[in-house]
Write a protein that holds these residues in place. Structure first.
Motif, short mmCIF file in Angstrom:
data_model
loop_
_atom_site.label_atom_id
_atom_site.label_comp_id
_atom_site.label_asym_id
_atom_site.label_seq_id
_atom_site.Cartn_x
_atom_site.Cartn_y
_atom_site.Cartn_z
N SER A 71 -63.86 18.16 3.38
CA SER A 71 -64.99 18.73 4.10
C SER A 71 -65.99 17.65 4.48
CB SER A 71 -65.70 19.79 3.24
OG SER A 71 -66.87 20.23 3.87
N SER A 275 -66.64 25.89 0.79
CA SER A 275 -65.90 25.09 1.75
C SER A 275 -65.39 25.95 2.91
CB SER A 275 -64.72 24.41 1.05
OG SER A 275 -63.95 23.67 1.96
N ALA A 279 -66.44 25.57 6.76
CA ALA A 279 -65.33 25.28 7.67
C ALA A 279 -65.38 26.24 8.85
CB ALA A 279 -64.01 25.37 6.94
N VAL A 286 -60.18 23.12 6.98
CA VAL A 286 -60.17 22.40 5.70
C VAL A 286 -59.00 22.91 4.86
CG1 VAL A 286 -61.41 22.03 3.54
CG2 VAL A 286 -62.65 21.97 5.70
#
Length: 564
Positions: A71, A275, A279, A286
């Protein structure tokens, strides 16, 4: 990505880096530093280790994640959601020895790192999807409650022996009644908390920095640490983290390993969710398995360089994003800035009051609570709401680590329940509607004389095999006409195991001896393949492609008068 860049996404970033990103990454890193220092120190204290190690656990993981993490926006470091888990292991095993506490916490980070790396290498990143949203809410609410209670004594300027959130509340109330609070320390901490919460809606105003700097200036200018006994951080050791292999006697390794695995799962869940969120927001894909490798590398590096377990930060990541972060270089700039502070200005924060640090952690804990969406869940699905409450109670009553076990146990039970006791239906023909439908929803549905159409809405496996057997016999017994054939509508059946296959073979034999045929319709090819492998598919004849074709075949073979 190919070769090294697959495992080291940071190399890909360097290769594709654009000069226009550099000023924004540097500025975002400097802005991020204003949060990294007070938050790192606060979470270190909340985790049961000296404040300096919170900075060590900030510097090294940020550098490791910049190389291994996929990330471009995520910020890792000490986190409030881990503090209670770490403290639950460190406090009883360290016996008040700060050096021993650091070793225990570092070893937990090593265990956590290895677990996360293993998850990533084995491509098990999907497992966080097994924890439903209500269970995550309940667990995180329990974590938030535990963290908040753990910081109240520091806010009031006294200390207690931790025995769990509810018992700690009783001790806190008793200590307040006995006149133990330092009301000057409380005033400083409460004012810090109020400023942080009031300025929180304005993302571009560094409310946390303003509050912490103000508290430090007030305590230092008026000498409140001397005149009023306000506990302060004191001078930080000068220097950078060093490589130290955390070693401890084997007797405590099991507890540390369990704690490290618990930390890994919490960090795993937090990081995966955050994440995925960023994303989707940034439009950058990711890999969840590489995310686990990045998280594991950050934790492993923290544990080997005098740090403690880390996770993604839901408070510092938005700060980096709002400040214009473009890549992981933002985290690198932040880490280098913190290291520079330790080298050239270690006394800068010596008057930082402990109650202000407690306020920082309490503010973060308040942000972890989730009530609004739980209200919606209660309205639309009450039983899932009570699952969430059960997880919360597990953490609040028995502590974080037993609470993790309860949360995972409930998640597994929830996952299995639909398959364990699934919906089933006897089907008939409804006038004006194509196909065959559940007679419990359409009581007027017509049944084919002598034929039972039975649908099972789940995989067949050991836990529901006996129930399937019983429900099929019940359907046959309730048929208004003598049954000559039962057809299992198997389209919802996605899998079958040995136990259920043996059950089917035994049931087919018993039904055949009673003059009843057992057939299947709409069976998926992978299920057919398994029945072939179990050597029982031929017992049931060739499965019909549709329920309609099964009905037509029965009507023709048995000369039944039936008009669709």
């Amino acid at each position: 990505m190919n070769g090294w860049t697959r495992w080291l996404p940071g190399l890909q970033v360097i290769r594709d880096y654009q000069a226009a990103w550099l000023p924004r990454d540097i500025m975002a890193g400097l802005v991020l530093t204003t949060m990294l220092v007070p938050v790192g120190i606060a979470y270190a204290v909340a985790s049961g280790v000296p404040g300096i190690y919170g900075l060590y656990a900030t510097i090294v993981p940020l550098l490791a994640y910049a190389l291994f993490g996929p990330s471009r926006i995520l910020v890792l470091g000490p986190d409030s959601s881990l503090a209670a888990v770490i403290l639950a292991v460190v406090l009883p095993l360290s016996g008040g020895d700060a050096a021993r506490a650091v070793i225990i916490a570092s070893l937990m980070a090593v265990v956590s790192g290895l677990v996360c790396i293993l998850i990533g290498v084995l491509r098990l990143g999907f497992v966080t999807e097994l924890l439903s949203k209500p269970i995550r809410y309940g667990y995180m609410n329990g974590i938030a409650f535990t963290v908040l209670i753990s910081q109240l004594p520091k806010l009031f300027g006294f200390s207690i022996e931790g025995h769990g959130p509810l018992r700690d509340l009783v001790q806190i109330a008793q200590a307040i009644a006995d006149g133990k609070p330092n009301w000057t320390a409380f005033a400083v901490g409460a004012a810090t908390l109020v400023v942080i919460l009031l300025l929180k809606p304005w993302k571009r105003i560094p409310g946390l920095l303003i509050a912490v700097v103000a508290a430090t200036v007030v305590v230092g200018a008026f000498g409140l640490d001397v005149s009023a006994g306000v506990k302060v951080l004191g001078p930080l050791p000068q220097g950078l983290p060093m490589f130290v292999l955390p070693l401890i006697e084997p007797a405590h390794l099991a507890q540390i390993a369990i704690g490290g695995c618990a930390v890994a799962m919490v960090a795993f869940a937090d990081t995966s969710v955050l994440s995925r969120t960023y994303a989707a927001k940034t439009g950058v894909n990711v890999d969840p398995n590489q995310e686990m490798i990045g998280l594991g590398a950050a934790n492993l590096a923290a544990g080997l360089f005098q740090g403690f377990p880390v996770s993604s930060s839901s408070s510092r990541t938005p700060v980096a994003e709002a400040a214009g972060a473009q890549t992981q270089l933002t985290g690198v700039v932040g880490a280098l800035a913190v290291a520079l502070l330790l080298l050239v200005a270690p006394n800068l924060l010596q008057h930082l009051p402990s109650s202000a640090l407690a306020a920082v952690v309490i503010a973060a804990a308040i942000g972890l609570f989730e009530f609004q969406d739980l209200h919606r869940i209660f309205r639309i699905q009450p039983w899932e709401f009570w699952l969430s409450i059960a997880c919360f109670v597990g953490v609040a009553v028995w502590g974080v680590i037993p609470g993790i076990g309860i949360a995972i146990g409930i998640a597994v039970l929830e996952f299995l329940w639909d398959g364990w006791r699934p919906h089933h239906a006897v089907m008939g023909r409804v006038a004006g509607i194509r196909g065959f439908h559940d007679i419990s929803r359409y009581p007027q549905a017509r049944l084919v004389p002598g034929l039972v159409l039975f649908r099972w809405d789940a995989p067949l496996f050991f836990a529901n095999a006996e129930l399937f057997h019983q429900r099929v016999l019940d359907a046959i017994a309730k048929s208004p006409t003598p049954v000559q054939r039962i057809v299992i509508a198997a389209e919802p059946v996605t899998s079958i195991d040995v136990t259920s296959a043996d059950m089917l073979a035994g049931m087919e034999t018993a039904l055949r001896e009673s003059g009843i045929e057992m057939r299947f319709a709409e069976m998926k090819d992978p299920v057919k393949d398994k029945l072939k492998r179990f050597e029982i598919l031929e017992r049931f004849g060739t499965p019909y492609p549709t329920i309609g074709s099964a009905v037509d075949a029965y009507v023709e073979e048995h000369k039944v008068e039936w008009k669709p």
